[in-house]
Motif scaffolding. Structure first.
Motif, PDB file in Angstrom:
ATOM      1  N   ASN A 122      10.256 -15.056  -6.340  1.00  0.00           N
ATOM      2  CA  ASN A 122      10.153 -13.888  -5.473  1.00  0.00           C
ATOM      3  C   ASN A 122       8.741 -13.329  -5.373  1.00  0.00           C
ATOM      4  O   ASN A 122       8.533 -12.300  -4.718  1.00  0.00           O
ATOM      5  CB  ASN A 122      11.112 -12.789  -5.942  1.00  0.00           C
ATOM      6  CG  ASN A 122      12.519 -12.983  -5.397  1.00  0.00           C
ATOM      7  OD1 ASN A 122      12.740 -12.946  -4.186  1.00  0.00           O
ATOM      8  ND2 ASN A 122      13.465 -13.220  -6.289  1.00  0.00           N
ATOM      9  N   GLN A 123       7.763 -13.986  -5.993  1.00  0.00           N
ATOM     10  CA  GLN A 123       6.392 -13.588  -5.728  1.00  0.00           C
ATOM     11  C   GLN A 123       6.150 -13.730  -4.219  1.00  0.00           C
ATOM     12  O   GLN A 123       6.551 -14.724  -3.613  1.00  0.00           O
ATOM     13  CB  GLN A 123       5.425 -14.466  -6.515  1.00  0.00           C
ATOM     14  CG  GLN A 123       5.503 -14.266  -8.017  1.00  0.00           C
ATOM     15  CD  GLN A 123       4.539 -15.172  -8.762  1.00  0.00           C
ATOM     16  OE1 GLN A 123       3.332 -15.020  -8.687  1.00  0.00           O
ATOM     17  NE2 GLN A 123       5.088 -16.143  -9.480  1.00  0.00           N
ATOM     18  N   PRO A 124       5.512 -12.750  -3.605  1.00  0.00           N
ATOM     19  CA  PRO A 124       5.475 -12.702  -2.129  1.00  0.00           C
ATOM     20  C   PRO A 124       5.033 -13.988  -1.449  1.00  0.00           C
ATOM     21  O   PRO A 124       5.637 -14.397  -0.453  1.00  0.00           O
ATOM     22  CB  PRO A 124       4.500 -11.548  -1.852  1.00  0.00           C
ATOM     23  CG  PRO A 124       4.665 -10.641  -3.030  1.00  0.00           C
ATOM     24  CD  PRO A 124       4.885 -11.550  -4.212  1.00  0.00           C
ATOM     25  N   ASP A 125       3.995 -14.646  -1.952  1.00  0.00           N
ATOM     26  CA  ASP A 125       3.504 -15.842  -1.272  1.00  0.00           C
ATOM     27  C   ASP A 125       4.519 -16.981  -1.337  1.00  0.00           C
ATOM     28  O   ASP A 125       4.694 -17.730  -0.362  1.00  0.00           O
ATOM     29  CB  ASP A 125       2.171 -16.289  -1.884  1.00  0.00           C
ATOM     30  CG  ASP A 125       1.044 -15.306  -1.570  1.00  0.00           C
ATOM     31  OD1 ASP A 125       1.219 -14.481  -0.650  1.00  0.00           O
ATOM     32  OD2 ASP A 125       0.010 -15.357  -2.257  1.00  0.00           O
ATOM     33  N   TYR A 126       5.206 -17.135  -2.478  1.00  0.00           N
ATOM     34  CA  TYR A 126       6.208 -18.190  -2.597  1.00  0.00           C
ATOM     35  C   TYR A 126       7.469 -17.822  -1.809  1.00  0.00           C
ATOM     36  O   TYR A 126       8.077 -18.669  -1.146  1.00  0.00           O
ATOM     37  CB  TYR A 126       6.553 -18.433  -4.063  1.00  0.00           C
ATOM     38  CG  TYR A 126       5.404 -18.996  -4.861  1.00  0.00           C
ATOM     39  CD1 TYR A 126       4.793 -20.182  -4.474  1.00  0.00           C
ATOM     40  CD2 TYR A 126       4.922 -18.344  -5.986  1.00  0.00           C
ATOM     41  CE1 TYR A 126       3.728 -20.705  -5.198  1.00  0.00           C
ATOM     42  CE2 TYR A 126       3.855 -18.863  -6.715  1.00  0.00           C
ATOM     43  CZ  TYR A 126       3.266 -20.041  -6.314  1.00  0.00           C
ATOM     44  OH  TYR A 126       2.211 -20.554  -7.020  1.00  0.00           O
ATOM     45  N   ARG A 224       9.000  -0.461   0.456  1.00  0.00           N
ATOM     46  CA  ARG A 224       8.508  -1.095   1.683  1.00  0.00           C
ATOM     47  C   ARG A 224       8.966  -2.541   1.832  1.00  0.00           C
ATOM     48  O   ARG A 224       8.634  -3.204   2.810  1.00  0.00           O
ATOM     49  CB  ARG A 224       6.982  -1.024   1.725  1.00  0.00           C
ATOM     50  CG  ARG A 224       6.430   0.393   1.748  1.00  0.00           C
ATOM     51  CD  ARG A 224       4.965   0.423   2.113  1.00  0.00           C
ATOM     52  NE  ARG A 224       4.397   1.762   1.987  1.00  0.00           N
ATOM     53  CZ  ARG A 224       3.259   2.155   2.561  1.00  0.00           C
ATOM     54  NH1 ARG A 224       2.570   1.306   3.307  1.00  0.00           N
ATOM     55  NH2 ARG A 224       2.798   3.368   2.380  1.00  0.00           N
ATOM     56  N   GLY A 225       9.713  -3.033   0.852  1.00  0.00           N
ATOM     57  CA  GLY A 225      10.294  -4.372   0.971  1.00  0.00           C
ATOM     58  C   GLY A 225       9.415  -5.497   0.486  1.00  0.00           C
ATOM     59  O   GLY A 225       9.698  -6.668   0.768  1.00  0.00           O
ATOM     60  N   PHE A 226       8.359  -5.196  -0.288  1.00  0.00           N
ATOM     61  CA  PHE A 226       7.471  -6.241  -0.787  1.00  0.00           C
ATOM     62  C   PHE A 226       7.884  -6.751  -2.162  1.00  0.00           C
ATOM     63  O   PHE A 226       7.391  -7.787  -2.618  1.00  0.00           O
ATOM     64  CB  PHE A 226       6.026  -5.746  -0.836  1.00  0.00           C
ATOM     65  CG  PHE A 226       5.489  -5.321   0.497  1.00  0.00           C
ATOM     66  CD1 PHE A 226       5.610  -6.154   1.604  1.00  0.00           C
ATOM     67  CD2 PHE A 226       4.885  -4.090   0.664  1.00  0.00           C
ATOM     68  CE1 PHE A 226       5.134  -5.770   2.844  1.00  0.00           C
ATOM     69  CE2 PHE A 226       4.391  -3.692   1.902  1.00  0.00           C
ATOM     70  CZ  PHE A 226       4.519  -4.532   2.997  1.00  0.00           C
ATOM     71  N   LEU A 227       8.762  -6.038  -2.851  1.00  0.00           N
ATOM     72  CA  LEU A 227       9.297  -6.458  -4.144  1.00  0.00           C
ATOM     73  C   LEU A 227      10.803  -6.247  -4.131  1.00  0.00           C
ATOM     74  O   LEU A 227      11.296  -5.306  -3.499  1.00  0.00           O
ATOM     75  CB  LEU A 227       8.692  -5.636  -5.294  1.00  0.00           C
ATOM     76  CG  LEU A 227       7.287  -5.977  -5.753  1.00  0.00           C
ATOM     77  CD1 LEU A 227       6.777  -4.916  -6.718  1.00  0.00           C
ATOM     78  CD2 LEU A 227       7.241  -7.350  -6.416  1.00  0.00           C
ATOM     79  N   PRO A 228      11.551  -7.106  -4.819  1.00  0.00           N
ATOM     80  CA  PRO A 228      13.000  -6.903  -4.863  1.00  0.00           C
ATOM     81  C   PRO A 228      13.354  -5.689  -5.697  1.00  0.00           C
ATOM     82  O   PRO A 228      12.688  -5.357  -6.672  1.00  0.00           O
ATOM     83  CB  PRO A 228      13.519  -8.196  -5.512  1.00  0.00           C
ATOM     84  CG  PRO A 228      12.372  -8.707  -6.301  1.00  0.00           C
ATOM     85  CD  PRO A 228      11.135  -8.311  -5.545  1.00  0.00           C
ATOM     86  N   ALA A 229      14.416  -5.001  -5.317  1.00  0.00           N
ATOM     87  CA  ALA A 229      14.894  -3.860  -6.081  1.00  0.00           C
ATOM     88  C   ALA A 229      15.944  -4.316  -7.085  1.00  0.00           C
ATOM     89  O   ALA A 229      16.514  -5.395  -6.964  1.00  0.00           O
ATOM     90  CB  ALA A 229      15.499  -2.820  -5.140  1.00  0.00           C
ATOM     91  N   GLY A 230      16.158  -3.495  -8.094  1.00  0.00           N
ATOM     92  CA  GLY A 230      17.254  -3.772  -9.019  1.00  0.00           C
ATOM     93  C   GLY A 230      16.864  -4.699 -10.143  1.00  0.00           C
ATOM     94  O   GLY A 230      15.702  -4.903 -10.457  1.00  0.00           O
TER      95      GLY A 230
END
Length: 238
Positions: A122-126, A224-230
């Motif tokens: 879930n790292q943004p680039d991957y 803002r949706g750049f990292l997963p929540a929870g």
């Protein structure tokens, strides 16, 4: 498992580093099967592709609708992306563990680092590169299909030389901060969340700010949706 399986990296294989050791050498990684079924193999010292194997099937938590349609005159389920796809995050759906000449102990299942693996993919680039090759939340489970020796190169694929992302971020002046800042926060924190037991503390030290500031940045990056929540976005410690 037969040792004559191919070690060539087939076209369409995608490899994500999970953990690096001394001098940046990747010691854990996930190699995705070519195609869109979501299966990948996890490689580490424990799951070494010799006596033990760990296969994982990944999927998206949103962003794909499954519709009934007719294909070649037969009813079929067709997946279509919707507007939520850019905000989708990746989760582990199925797990297959295999040991040569022995059983699977309960301790082995407890020690599978699912949180660390999900943080890595879930790292943004991957994540951006995986969104269009993974099934959506409504896809049905399917049996794992063993590959022929000719098609098994993805089992043995190694990561390319890897440079870890910057964990320092440039803080813009003023009170309002653009998406680009929080994307940089997400890249830095997403990487640390996969490799560190104290991601917020390490990021705070690198940026010379209090840990509470990092928590605020991360909270906004999630909003803002750049990292997963929870649970999937939580590190193993702070």
């Amino acid at each position: 498992m037969s040792s004559d399986f191919s070690e060539l990296r087939p076209k369409g294989t995608f490899v994500v580093p999970v953990t690096t050791g001394p001098r940046g050498v990747v010691i854990e990684w996930v190699s995705f099967r070519p195609g869109e079924d979501g299966w990948a193999v996890y490689r580490s010292q424990q799951f070494d592709a010799e006596g033990s194997w760990l296969f994982l099937r990944f999927g998206l938590d949103r962003g794909i609708d499954t519709e009934q349609a007719t294909v070649d005159g037969r009813p079929a389920a067709v997946a279509r992306a919707n507007d939520e796809l850019p905000q989708a995050f990746i989760e582990v759906r199925e797990v297959l563990v295999s040991f040569k000449g022995g059983g699977v102990a309960a301790r082995v299942l407890r020690d599978i680092p699912l949180t660390r693996i999900e943080a890595a993919v879930n790292q943004p680039d991957y994540r951006a590169k995986l969104l269009h090759r993974l099934p959506g939340p409504d896809v049905s489970q399917r049996p794992f299909e063993w590959d022929s020796p000719r098609d098994s190169g993805w089992w043995f694929a190694h990561p390319h030389p890897y440079a870890s992302p910057k964990i320092t971020v440039e803080v813009p002046e003023g009170r309002g901060r653009p998406d680009e800042f929080y994307e940089a926060v997400a890249r830095a924190y997403g990487y640390l969340n996969a490799v560190s037991t104290r991601p917020a503390s390490e990021m705070a030290e690198a940026n010379d700010v209090p840990v509470s500031t990092i928590h605020g940045w991360v909270k906004e990056a999630r909003r803002r949706g750049f990292l997963p929540a929870g649970e999937r976005s939580k590190g193993r410690g702070q």
